[in-house]
Write a protein that holds these residues in place. Sequence first.
Motif, PDB file in Angstrom:
ATOM      1  N   THR A   1       0.825  -1.208   0.000  1.00 51.99           N
ATOM      2  CA  THR A   1       0.000   0.000   0.000  1.00 51.99           C
ATOM      3  C   THR A   1       0.864   1.265   0.000  1.00 51.99           C
ATOM      4  O   THR A   1       0.497   2.282  -0.604  1.00 51.99           O
ATOM      5  CB  THR A   1      -0.932   0.004   1.210  1.00 51.99           C
ATOM      6  OG1 THR A   1      -0.170  -0.219   2.416  1.00 51.99           O
ATOM      7  CG2 THR A   1      -1.977  -1.091   1.082  1.00 51.99           C
ATOM      8  N   GLN A   2       2.025   1.231   0.643  1.00 54.13           N
ATOM      9  CA  GLN A   2       2.935   2.375   0.594  1.00 54.13           C
ATOM     10  C   GLN A   2       3.457   2.578  -0.816  1.00 54.13           C
ATOM     11  O   GLN A   2       3.572   3.712  -1.291  1.00 54.13           O
ATOM     12  CB  GLN A   2       4.099   2.140   1.564  1.00 54.13           C
ATOM     13  CG  GLN A   2       5.125   3.263   1.596  1.00 54.13           C
ATOM     14  CD  GLN A   2       4.535   4.578   2.055  1.00 54.13           C
ATOM     15  OE1 GLN A   2       3.606   4.596   2.864  1.00 54.13           O
ATOM     16  NE2 GLN A   2       5.062   5.681   1.512  1.00 54.13           N
TER      17      GLN A   2
ATOM     18  N   GLU B   1      -6.047  12.178   1.294  1.00 48.40           N
ATOM     19  CA  GLU B   1      -7.073  11.303   1.863  1.00 48.40           C
ATOM     20  C   GLU B   1      -6.586   9.854   1.921  1.00 48.40           C
ATOM     21  O   GLU B   1      -6.846   9.133   2.902  1.00 48.40           O
ATOM     22  CB  GLU B   1      -8.347  11.386   1.031  1.00 48.40           C
ATOM     23  CG  GLU B   1      -8.990  12.770   1.026  1.00 48.40           C
ATOM     24  CD  GLU B   1     -10.199  12.825   0.111  1.00 48.40           C
ATOM     25  OE1 GLU B   1     -10.471  11.796  -0.560  1.00 48.40           O
ATOM     26  OE2 GLU B   1     -10.860  13.878   0.050  1.00 48.40           O
ATOM     27  N   LEU B   2      -5.901   9.419   0.889  1.00 52.18           N
ATOM     28  CA  LEU B   2      -5.402   8.051   0.839  1.00 52.18           C
ATOM     29  C   LEU B   2      -4.396   7.794   1.954  1.00 52.18           C
ATOM     30  O   LEU B   2      -4.436   6.740   2.625  1.00 52.18           O
ATOM     31  CB  LEU B   2      -4.777   7.791  -0.526  1.00 52.18           C
ATOM     32  CG  LEU B   2      -4.283   6.363  -0.799  1.00 52.18           C
ATOM     33  CD1 LEU B   2      -5.455   5.381  -0.790  1.00 52.18           C
ATOM     34  CD2 LEU B   2      -3.548   6.310  -2.137  1.00 52.18           C
ATOM     35  N   LYS B   3      -3.514   8.722   2.162  1.00 54.68           N
ATOM     36  CA  LYS B   3      -2.529   8.552   3.232  1.00 54.68           C
ATOM     37  C   LYS B   3      -3.207   8.494   4.599  1.00 54.68           C
ATOM     38  O   LYS B   3      -2.836   7.666   5.454  1.00 54.68           O
ATOM     39  CB  LYS B   3      -1.526   9.704   3.192  1.00 54.68           C
ATOM     40  CG  LYS B   3      -0.586   9.678   2.002  1.00 54.68           C
ATOM     41  CD  LYS B   3       0.388  10.849   2.045  1.00 54.68           C
ATOM     42  CE  LYS B   3       1.361  10.797   0.880  1.00 54.68           C
ATOM     43  NZ  LYS B   3       2.309  11.926   0.897  1.00 54.68           N
ATOM     44  N   SER B   4      -4.195   9.318   4.805  1.00 55.55           N
ATOM     45  CA  SER B   4      -4.900   9.315   6.102  1.00 55.55           C
ATOM     46  C   SER B   4      -5.648   8.007   6.310  1.00 55.55           C
ATOM     47  O   SER B   4      -5.623   7.412   7.405  1.00 55.55           O
ATOM     48  CB  SER B   4      -5.867  10.491   6.168  1.00 55.55           C
ATOM     49  OG  SER B   4      -5.179  11.722   6.055  1.00 55.55           O
ATOM     50  N   GLU B   5      -6.328   7.528   5.292  1.00 54.92           N
ATOM     51  CA  GLU B   5      -7.079   6.284   5.407  1.00 54.92           C
ATOM     52  C   GLU B   5      -6.150   5.103   5.645  1.00 54.92           C
ATOM     53  O   GLU B   5      -6.428   4.229   6.500  1.00 54.92           O
ATOM     54  CB  GLU B   5      -7.906   6.071   4.139  1.00 54.92           C
ATOM     55  CG  GLU B   5      -8.799   4.831   4.209  1.00 54.92           C
ATOM     56  CD  GLU B   5      -9.624   4.650   2.950  1.00 54.92           C
ATOM     57  OE1 GLU B   5     -10.410   3.682   2.893  1.00 54.92           O
ATOM     58  OE2 GLU B   5      -9.465   5.483   2.016  1.00 54.92           O
ATOM     59  N   ARG B   6      -5.080   5.030   4.896  1.00 57.20           N
ATOM     60  CA  ARG B   6      -4.132   3.932   5.080  1.00 57.20           C
ATOM     61  C   ARG B   6      -3.550   3.959   6.494  1.00 57.20           C
ATOM     62  O   ARG B   6      -3.418   2.924   7.160  1.00 57.20           O
ATOM     63  CB  ARG B   6      -3.015   4.048   4.052  1.00 57.20           C
ATOM     64  CG  ARG B   6      -1.901   3.014   4.234  1.00 57.20           C
ATOM     65  CD  ARG B   6      -0.805   3.220   3.206  1.00 57.20           C
ATOM     66  NE  ARG B   6       0.284   2.304   3.443  1.00 57.20           N
ATOM     67  CZ  ARG B   6       1.276   2.498   4.318  1.00 57.20           C
ATOM     68  NH1 ARG B   6       1.269   3.606   5.063  1.00 57.20           N
ATOM     69  NH2 ARG B   6       2.245   1.600   4.466  1.00 57.20           N
TER      70      ARG B   6
ATOM     71  N   LEU C   1      -8.337  -2.254   3.626  1.00 56.73           N
ATOM     72  CA  LEU C   1      -7.144  -1.924   2.852  1.00 56.73           C
ATOM     73  C   LEU C   1      -7.297  -2.331   1.398  1.00 56.73           C
ATOM     74  O   LEU C   1      -6.857  -1.619   0.480  1.00 56.73           O
ATOM     75  CB  LEU C   1      -5.930  -2.624   3.465  1.00 56.73           C
ATOM     76  CG  LEU C   1      -5.451  -2.095   4.821  1.00 56.73           C
ATOM     77  CD1 LEU C   1      -4.340  -2.991   5.371  1.00 56.73           C
ATOM     78  CD2 LEU C   1      -4.964  -0.660   4.689  1.00 56.73           C
ATOM     79  N   GLN C   2      -7.948  -3.466   1.158  1.00 55.98           N
ATOM     80  CA  GLN C   2      -8.177  -3.921  -0.205  1.00 55.98           C
ATOM     81  C   GLN C   2      -9.106  -2.946  -0.944  1.00 55.98           C
ATOM     82  O   GLN C   2      -8.845  -2.585  -2.100  1.00 55.98           O
ATOM     83  CB  GLN C   2      -8.773  -5.330  -0.202  1.00 55.98           C
ATOM     84  CG  GLN C   2      -9.009  -5.895  -1.598  1.00 55.98           C
ATOM     85  CD  GLN C   2      -9.590  -7.302  -1.541  1.00 55.98           C
ATOM     86  OE1 GLN C   2      -9.824  -7.855  -0.456  1.00 55.98           O
ATOM     87  NE2 GLN C   2      -9.825  -7.881  -2.715  1.00 55.98           N
ATOM     88  N   ASP C   3     -10.176  -2.529  -0.268  1.00 58.51           N
ATOM     89  CA  ASP C   3     -11.083  -1.549  -0.887  1.00 58.51           C
ATOM     90  C   ASP C   3     -10.350  -0.239  -1.175  1.00 58.51           C
ATOM     91  O   ASP C   3     -10.552   0.382  -2.237  1.00 58.51           O
ATOM     92  CB  ASP C   3     -12.274  -1.299   0.033  1.00 58.51           C
ATOM     93  CG  ASP C   3     -13.140  -2.529   0.211  1.00 58.51           C
ATOM     94  OD1 ASP C   3     -13.032  -3.443  -0.647  1.00 58.51           O
ATOM     95  OD2 ASP C   3     -13.896  -2.598   1.207  1.00 58.51           O
ATOM     96  N   MET C   4      -9.510   0.168  -0.232  1.00 55.04           N
ATOM     97  CA  MET C   4      -8.747   1.403  -0.431  1.00 55.04           C
ATOM     98  C   MET C   4      -7.812   1.273  -1.631  1.00 55.04           C
ATOM     99  O   MET C   4      -7.706   2.183  -2.475  1.00 55.04           O
ATOM    100  CB  MET C   4      -7.942   1.698   0.824  1.00 55.04           C
ATOM    101  CG  MET C   4      -7.093   2.954   0.741  1.00 55.04           C
ATOM    102  SD  MET C   4      -5.850   3.055   2.065  1.00 55.04           S
ATOM    103  CE  MET C   4      -4.726   1.772   1.545  1.00 55.04           C
ATOM    104  N   GLU C   5      -7.159   0.141  -1.757  1.00 51.19           N
ATOM    105  CA  GLU C   5      -6.226  -0.065  -2.856  1.00 51.19           C
ATOM    106  C   GLU C   5      -6.962  -0.134  -4.197  1.00 51.19           C
ATOM    107  O   GLU C   5      -6.501   0.436  -5.201  1.00 51.19           O
ATOM    108  CB  GLU C   5      -5.432  -1.353  -2.610  1.00 51.19           C
ATOM    109  CG  GLU C   5      -4.357  -1.637  -3.629  1.00 51.19           C
ATOM    110  CD  GLU C   5      -3.202  -0.647  -3.548  1.00 51.19           C
ATOM    111  OE1 GLU C   5      -2.327  -0.684  -4.430  1.00 51.19           O
ATOM    112  OE2 GLU C   5      -3.181   0.174  -2.612  1.00 51.19           O
TER     113      GLU C   5
END
Length: 621
Positions: free
Chosen positions: A18-19, A108-113, A216-220
Amino acid sequence: MSWGSELWDQFDNLEKHTQWGIEFVEKYTKFVKERSEIETSYAKQIRNLSKKYQPKKNSREEDESKYTFCRAFVTSLNELNDYAGQHEVIAENLTSQIISELSRYLQELKSERKLHFHDGRKAQQHIESSWKQLEAYKRRFERDCKEADRAQQYFERMDADINVTKADVEKARQHAQSRHQMASDSKSDYSSYLQKFNQEQNEHYFNVIPNIFQKLQDMEEKRIDRIGVCMKTFADVDRQVLPIVGKCLDGMTKAAESIEPKTDSKQVVESYKSGFEPPGDVEFEDYGQAMKRTASDTSLTSSREAKEKPVGKSKGKLWPFIKNKNKSPKQHKEPLSHRLNDFITSKPKMHCLRSLRRGLSLKLITLNSHVRNLIEGSGPEDFSHLPPEQRRKKLQGKIDELNKDIQKEMDQRDALTKMKDVYVKNPQMGDPASVDPRLSEIAQNIEKLQFDSQKFEGWLAEVEERMPSKSDTNRRSGLYETQNNLTVSNNSTVSNNCAQDRERPLSSPDGSYTEEQNPETQVKANINPVLPTSSTPEFDDEFDDDETLPTIGTCKALYPFEGHNEGTIAVAEGELLYVIEEDKGDGWTRVRRNEDEEGYVPSSYVEVFLETNAKGAMTYI
């Protein structure tokens, strides 16, 4: 396929993956930003290129705009400028639709992760803590069991030993029982906590971690989908401007197809047509007849000498660019017959010396004036520096421009008049007197513009009057034929032919073109036979430049002339002068103010009145 069920033990790898996804978003954002900068720079360079080759606001560029290929090039430059604008649109859309959106989404992505992995680490720490607690219960149970076993063995040894007292045996038995009780309690604690740990572990690996990994999968997947949308937008941004870019290219093609070589060729004629008539046929000069004159012809010399002024009042002939006014000592003149004999026996000389010198001098005046006009960058207000045809076009264009300005001022006057009427009827809307200053100013402007228009119309009428028409051309050709016939039959025209054999300069001393005389009037002057006695002074003057020319008429200055060049003379408007040499087709008249001042003035600036016995009693303006 779910990350929670398949990757339950890959927490660290998912963290790295994810990073890397976030770094890819940053890399793609940087790529789009650089593409936007390239589009902006390209558009700027294209605009600068278009601006560099745009026509400048000067007379040369205005003249070039008359040609179709020049207009087509300007149109292509304008289309190229619009084409550059579309690249600016691309850069703006890339910035607003991709770069800005990705930058916001990246935060937003960084905050969610960060949130998801924080929950994952917390769950991981909890299960690890439970595991350590379970290990502690297990070790304690193991230790208690060992202690209970040793206490039991010690009790059995004491009980079998006959030498040990009963009290010691009882003490060992009680100690063994207490140890067994402690082992039983440890077993119970270990068993209960083991059950609790198993439940927590089951919850951790089948509920908590799968949920976190699913997030995490949904975020990715959302990140990947956003990248795909941005890539599609990246292409759509270009596709959106393609129709306008196509129109720009179509405009360039249409401009290229609008080039008309024939029209440009006609424009060359319109731009450089002078309006002058081609020179007529060169007449035959019969020097043989003049050479056959006898010595009795010396009466011509006496008739010439009768017209001469006293020697003390005569002066050298003033030629252009001659600054030294010191007179050479005047020598005694020989009879005409002696000069004719010298002419016969000597080598051939250049005929019409005065005409050739006059033409050369006026050419030098023209060159000097052209240079001065180029330095000053301006011409006369009446466009007299142009040929007749070009002058007529310039004057007509100036009149049309003045008429447009007059109409514009009149429209403003009508609008202000209506406004004033409204103010008069409705005083609350405004003061009627506030409009009067502007109306007065407009009236003065209209009056000045009308005055200028009338002035230019007068000059235009003068040019059109002087320009030869087709009928004048035909009549002129017929008169030339008559003139040739008369010249062959009349030997007295030798000096007139010599005076007319000159090259006409293309412009006046101030660098301006001047209109030639009316062809009909000029030819009539040549048709009238001139007596040998009247032609003799002119003929003799070919050889004696120190001779003072006689007065052949008077003239009145119609316009002021400053006379900056050598050989010219300054005159004031309305001034009366003596004419000593008329215009011979080069646009110049030689005049005298007094005994010491003489020079050339433009023929269009003076009104000439020739004497009755000079050049066929001709009067022209």
